[in-house]
Every structure is written in structure tokens, then in C-alpha cells.
Scaffold this active site. Sequence first.
Site, short mmCIF file in Angstrom:
data_model
loop_
_atom_site.label_atom_id
_atom_site.label_comp_id
_atom_site.label_asym_id
_atom_site.label_seq_id
_atom_site.Cartn_x
_atom_site.Cartn_y
_atom_site.Cartn_z
N HIS A 130 0.87 -1.18 0.00
CA HIS A 130 0.00 0.00 0.00
C HIS A 130 0.91 1.23 0.00
O HIS A 130 2.02 1.19 0.53
CB HIS A 130 -0.84 -0.04 1.28
CG HIS A 130 -1.90 1.01 1.40
ND1 HIS A 130 -1.63 2.30 1.80
CD2 HIS A 130 -3.24 0.96 1.20
CE1 HIS A 130 -2.76 3.00 1.84
NE2 HIS A 130 -3.75 2.21 1.48
N ASP A 207 3.17 -4.33 8.12
CA ASP A 207 1.94 -3.56 8.00
C ASP A 207 0.78 -4.55 8.16
O ASP A 207 0.49 -5.34 7.26
CB ASP A 207 1.92 -2.88 6.63
CG ASP A 207 0.61 -2.18 6.33
OD1 ASP A 207 -0.33 -2.26 7.16
OD2 ASP A 207 0.51 -1.54 5.26
N GLN A 210 -4.37 -5.09 7.12
CA GLN A 210 -5.35 -6.01 6.52
C GLN A 210 -5.27 -7.42 7.12
O GLN A 210 -5.81 -8.37 6.54
CB GLN A 210 -5.15 -6.09 5.00
CG GLN A 210 -5.33 -4.79 4.27
CD GLN A 210 -6.78 -4.30 4.25
OE1 GLN A 210 -7.72 -5.03 4.60
NE2 GLN A 210 -6.98 -3.06 3.84
N LYS A 233 -10.34 -0.58 10.54
CA LYS A 233 -10.48 -1.81 9.74
C LYS A 233 -10.67 -3.02 10.65
O LYS A 233 -10.87 -4.14 10.21
CB LYS A 233 -9.25 -2.03 8.87
CG LYS A 233 -9.01 -0.92 7.84
CD LYS A 233 -7.74 -1.18 7.07
CE LYS A 233 -7.23 0.03 6.32
NZ LYS A 233 -8.01 0.38 5.13
N CYS A 371 -4.92 2.46 -3.52
CA CYS A 371 -3.67 3.01 -2.97
C CYS A 371 -2.53 2.03 -3.14
O CYS A 371 -1.67 1.90 -2.24
CB CYS A 371 -3.83 3.42 -1.51
SG CYS A 371 -5.01 4.74 -1.27
N1 7TS Z 1 -1.72 -0.58 4.80
C1 7TS Z 1 -2.62 -1.35 4.17
C2 7TS Z 1 -2.25 -2.73 3.77
C3 7TS Z 1 -3.89 -0.85 3.90
O1 7TS Z 1 -4.78 -1.61 3.28
C4 7TS Z 1 -4.21 0.48 4.30
C5 7TS Z 1 -5.55 1.10 4.00
C6 7TS Z 1 -3.25 1.20 4.98
C7 7TS Z 1 -2.01 0.66 5.22
C8 7TS Z 1 -3.50 2.59 5.49
O2 7TS Z 1 -4.43 2.57 6.52
P1 7TS Z 1 -4.96 3.94 7.15
O3 7TS Z 1 -6.06 3.49 8.05
O4 7TS Z 1 -3.83 4.55 7.88
O5 7TS Z 1 -5.45 4.78 6.01
N2 7TS Z 1 -6.21 0.51 2.89
C9 7TS Z 1 -7.35 0.94 2.31
C10 7TS Z 1 -7.96 0.22 1.31
O6 7TS Z 1 -7.58 -0.85 0.87
N3 7TS Z 1 -9.08 0.90 0.89
O7 7TS Z 1 -9.17 2.00 1.64
C11 7TS Z 1 -8.10 2.05 2.51
#
Ligand code: 7TS
Length: 413
Positions: A130, A207, A210, A233, A371
Amino acid sequence: ATARNAGGGGMNVAGLRADFPALHQEIHGKPLVYLDNAATTHKPRAVLDALDRFHRRDNSNVHRGVHTLSQRATDSYEGARQQIAQFLGGQTDEIVFVRGATEAINLVANAFLRPRLQPGDEVLVTAMEHHANIVPWQLACDATGAQLRVAPMSQAGELLLDELEALLTDRTKLLALTHVSNALGTVNPVAQIAEMAHAHGVPVLVDGAQAVQHMPVDVTQLGVDFYALSGHKLYGPTGIGVLWARSEHLEAMAPWQGGGDMIRSVTFEKTEFAPPPLRFEAGTPHIAGAIGLGAAVEYLSGIGLEAIAAHESDLLAAATDAVAAIDGVRLIGTAAQKASVLSFVVEGVHPHDIGTVLDRNGIAVRTGHHCAQPVMAFYGVPATVRASFALYNYRAEIEPLCTALHEAQDLFA
Ligand code: 7TS
């Protein structure tokens, strides 16, 4: 109890759905089918109630007052830190509250990595990251003359471990990789990779944005150095996340942001910093968010991550078979080990048109580059349609998805 285990380790999904008020609504006259869980999950009553209770009864700032409300707020906030430590298998003072996975990674990039980088050093990421696990490292490299290297993957979306290992050298100052790919669903063998990296003296950031909502995760068993996640999430609120880091790393790290709550003493000449984790939590934190996230992990532990993993894996297999059987569908991401993400393109129909037709049918999916533009470039597609599953999704939602995909083909292909 009936809403939890329906015996035999299976999950009573109908019962669990009753815990999520937002699921029970109609969109364009159709029952909502929410398949955008990789972007964010809905919140169970346990989380909504914890937020409400805090604001209505205990609202106060933390670590500051001796008055009763401030003590309640502090107890709840620090209690959430303990709940999350237990959930992840770490120590309580190894849990740093941040805004989300993005901020967790930026904290490590700035407070841990940057002071250690010299011109010629390298930071290793993978081809399936990401943007949140690419750009912070790029910024650190650009500021120091270090270089970003990329471990490749196969067409199926699996890391090529021999090639990854060959990229671990004495120039490598950190390996940053995702536990589960948000665009492909690939589950990476993180424990094995961490062992490989450590054999070369390279610390590992994972990370977990997910991963933690889909399978049991124990950071100690994984043997990694840093683990980042986002609360929203994980069925918790937005604006709260966690960096778990080995205490020896946190002890060695200087602060990234300065302000209240992160100090031991301040004079104009010199400031003594608080020990971790407070050293990295400058300013009033997202108190309610942390408490809500604590409630979320309690809720998940009550159901059991093993049960959730089994249910979602069954659902992913059924959805994959059904969608792959549609003419013109190309799956993006076909790794042997996957979690809850079904990404695909349909010949002759733009993903955004599919997203629109699906929405008309009450079905929420993500369409776009997620992203993860380097992943899209690797597969030669501008975007994909992504259905992503949570504990409250069930088989009856697959048929409407397939019917709507046929409708999109009839309209556009
Ligand atoms: N890393 C991964 C693997 C992600 O899927 C996401 C967000 C992030 C980092 C960043 O997370 P945040 O909460 O700090 O924004 N992914 C997604 C997605 O797949 N669709 O919307 C956000």
C-alpha cells in the site's frame, strides 16, 4: 451467547449481524450488501456503546487531573492499551496509540529509521505494498541519500522469497512488508521472512492493517520488530491505530513529535522525555478512539479469530468460484494463501462502471487502484473491482453480487 458460537466452532453469522446496526438498511431500495471491508469495517454495538458511555459519563482528559472523571478516562484509556497488548501478544508498554497504520509507519520511518540511514543504505519493501508502506520510506531515503529497493512477486501475487533474501544485504537497514495485501489478498509468510531478515541483521516492520481482523496474530510468535494497524479496519473507530514495537526499539527511539504528555520535565534549556509508550503520544490522544478500539478487540476475542478466519476463508472460496465462473472475469491476485480480498477486472467494462451498477443494487465494493498503484502497474490494469469480506458477510450475498456483475456486462460490455 447465541450470537457467538453456533456450536462446532462455526459462527452464527445471522446472530452476529444483529450486533451491527449499519448493516440493516436499504440502498436504492435493495438490502445493503457491504463488501468494502478492506477500506473500513462497520462497528458493533459494543464499540458504539463504549464510545457513547465515554462521552456521556467519563469524558475528561487523560494523565492530567486528580479528579474522578480524569481518573476514569485515564483508567479506560490505559485499560484499552492492555486489551490491545493482550490481543496482539505484546507487552502493554509496547503499544503506542497513533492515528492509524499510516501514522504508525511514519513514526517508525522518522523516529527509528531516519537517524540510522546513511547515503548508500537501503530500505527494502515489496512489490505489493500500500502507498502507506512505500511513501514514508521514500521520504526517509530522499532525505538521507538512501535507496528504496523492491522485492518482487509472481503473477499469482506471491513474494519470491529467494529474490527477497538476495536483496537483504549489510546495506539494508529495514524490511517493511505487508502481512496481507489490500489489493490482492495475499497472506505473506511473515514469520519465515522475519527469520530470514534477522539472519541478515535486518529489522522488520509489518503492516498489519489487513491482517489483524482476519486471523489470530501474535507479534511475539511472528518474531517481527514493528507491527502497524488501523482501528477502523478492525471494527473500531477511525482516527485510532496502533504501533506495536519491541521495547528495546522504543527505548532507543527519540521522539518524533513534541508536546504535552510525552515529557518527564521541561525547562527552556532541556527536556527529559517520558518513557515509551507516552514518549510517542504527544498531545491529547484520541481517548474515545482507544477505548472504542479496546471494545472492538474484546468483541472479536469473544467470537474468536480462528472462527472468523474459518468463516471468511469459506466465504472467499465460494465467492471466488462464483465470480471466476463469469465470462470475461480476470482475477487479480491468485495466491495460495489469501485473506478476504477478491480483486478482479471484467473484460470490456471499466471498474468504475461496475461499481456504479453494483451500488444501484445495494452492493458496496471498492473500485480503483486501492492506494497500490505499483500493483496495478504490475498487472497492467488501471484499477480493479475489489470485494472484501468481514465476519458479518455470508453466502447469500454472493448471488446478488454475481447477478449485478452480469447486469453490468449487459449494460456496458
Ligand atoms: N496498509 C494497508 C495494507 C492498507 O490496506 C491500508 C488502507 C493502509 C495501510 C493505510 O491505513 P490507514 O487506516 O492509515 O489509512 N487501505 C485501504 C484500502 O484498501 N481501501 O481504503 C483504505
